[in-house]
Design a protein around this motif. Sequence first.
Motif, PDB file in Angstrom:
ATOM      1  N   ALA A   1       0.840  -1.193   0.000  1.00 23.37           N
ATOM      2  CA  ALA A   1       0.000   0.000   0.000  1.00 23.37           C
ATOM      3  C   ALA A   1       0.875   1.243   0.000  1.00 23.37           C
ATOM      4  N   LEU A   2       0.525   2.213  -0.839  1.00 18.23           N
ATOM      5  CA  LEU A   2       1.263   3.477  -0.937  1.00 18.23           C
ATOM      6  C   LEU A   2       0.379   4.631  -0.489  1.00 18.23           C
TER       7      LEU A   2
ATOM      8  N   THR B   1      -6.326   1.705   4.186  1.00 18.27           N
ATOM      9  CA  THR B   1      -7.221   0.591   3.861  1.00 18.27           C
ATOM     10  C   THR B   1      -6.580  -0.764   4.142  1.00 18.27           C
ATOM     11  N   VAL B   2      -5.343  -0.771   4.631  1.00 21.99           N
ATOM     12  CA  VAL B   2      -4.633  -2.030   4.903  1.00 21.99           C
ATOM     13  C   VAL B   2      -5.429  -2.980   5.793  1.00 21.99           C
TER      14      VAL B   2
ATOM     15  N   GLU C   1      -8.926   2.450  -3.447  1.00 23.99           N
ATOM     16  CA  GLU C   1     -10.211   1.823  -3.148  1.00 23.99           C
ATOM     17  C   GLU C   1     -10.213   0.325  -3.471  1.00 23.99           C
ATOM     18  N   ALA C   2      -9.196  -0.125  -4.224  1.00 24.88           N
ATOM     19  CA  ALA C   2      -9.123  -1.556  -4.544  1.00 24.88           C
ATOM     20  C   ALA C   2      -8.981  -2.404  -3.291  1.00 24.88           C
ATOM     21  N   GLY C   3      -8.485  -1.820  -2.214  1.00 23.96           N
ATOM     22  CA  GLY C   3      -8.320  -2.560  -0.972  1.00 23.96           C
ATOM     23  C   GLY C   3      -9.571  -2.638  -0.127  1.00 23.96           C
ATOM     24  N   LEU C   4     -10.656  -2.043  -0.578  1.00 19.49           N
ATOM     25  CA  LEU C   4     -11.861  -1.992   0.251  1.00 19.49           C
ATOM     26  C   LEU C   4     -12.809  -3.151   0.008  1.00 19.49           C
ATOM     27  N   GLY C   5     -12.471  -4.022  -0.939  1.00 17.59           N
ATOM     28  CA  GLY C   5     -13.201  -5.272  -1.126  1.00 17.59           C
ATOM     29  C   GLY C   5     -14.694  -5.097  -1.275  1.00 17.59           C
TER      30      GLY C   5
ATOM     31  N   ALA D   1     -13.767   9.091   2.072  1.00 21.67           N
ATOM     32  CA  ALA D   1     -13.682   8.668   3.467  1.00 21.67           C
ATOM     33  C   ALA D   1     -14.290   7.291   3.639  1.00 21.67           C
ATOM     34  N   ILE D   2     -13.913   6.629   4.726  1.00 19.66           N
ATOM     35  CA  ILE D   2     -14.552   5.413   5.210  1.00 19.66           C
ATOM     36  C   ILE D   2     -15.280   5.794   6.493  1.00 19.66           C
ATOM     37  N   GLY D   3     -16.445   5.202   6.706  1.00 15.54           N
ATOM     38  CA  GLY D   3     -17.160   5.525   7.927  1.00 15.54           C
ATOM     39  C   GLY D   3     -18.371   4.653   8.139  1.00 15.54           C
TER      40      GLY D   3
END
Length: 304
Positions: free
Chosen positions: A57-58, A64-65, A236-240, A284-286
């Motif tokens: 992850a960069l 999102t890790v 966002e690819a890491g958000l499954g 954002a994530i929430g």
Amino acid sequence: MARRRRGRPVHGWLLIDKPAGPTSAQVVAKVRWALDASKAGHAGTLDPAATGLLAVALGEATKTVPYVTDADKCYRFTVRWGARTATDDAEGAVIATSDARPAPGEIAAALAAFRGDILQIPPDVSAVKVEGERAYDLARAGETLELAARPLHVARLELVGTPDADTAVLEMECGKGGYVRAIARDLGAALGCHGHVTELRRLWAGPFDVADAIGLDEVDRLARTPDLDARLLGLEAGLGDLPCLPATPQGAARLRNGNPGLVLSSNVDYGDEAWASYEGAPVAIGVYRGGELHPTRVFRLDAD
């Protein structure tokens, strides 16, 4: 005055097919150098001898890790029968031996006990913490450990092949915190022949697949070029499977400041976790509550 972070504000994921030898941290360092990125991390450590998918992850993608680390993963691994080692892999000293060798049918039958919701005792040489210290540090210092069993969900565990009487190749899909080395150790004990891992390869983790990864030689070849940037996946690819909710212009502005913001939802329930986007970019994530997203992580794509 705060010191400026070195490197570019690169945001996204680079999937690496890790070779045997380097540590996961060394792979991350090489990727960070090759992209001249200011910040990098990875989702799930692979031991130096292990190969396969390492998702790097960069920048803001590091937020999102946890969604990849907590996701199910798939491993293919080879077990050698007849010896138990101190590390449950080929790196450790042999501490017990057996002349017994299981037949393929016996191996397949024994796997049933390791599927579903099980309890697993991690290897002594593992990253589990014991009174604030890593188990591997205590084990290498000569301390005798009695690690507690931990719950693990094993969705699939199958015998792939038996190259010879001494070895078996298996595949396992499991949740967070699973140790393939412990499966080999416990399977060998159940079969009365001892066992340890000699090869381990991660095939996929959450939304990422090793088929889409590149090798470190390719990272070297493309280093510091736009072609390597082009291999990046969006953060966002890491958000499954986390649902995406479009934010209104005012909602996006509020979310970027860490405040609840208005989003558009059709089928997300109150209290569900989701992520918001605006004009194609993640904001954002929430937690979704009555037409608003209450942010727990805010993405700052201009951050360096």
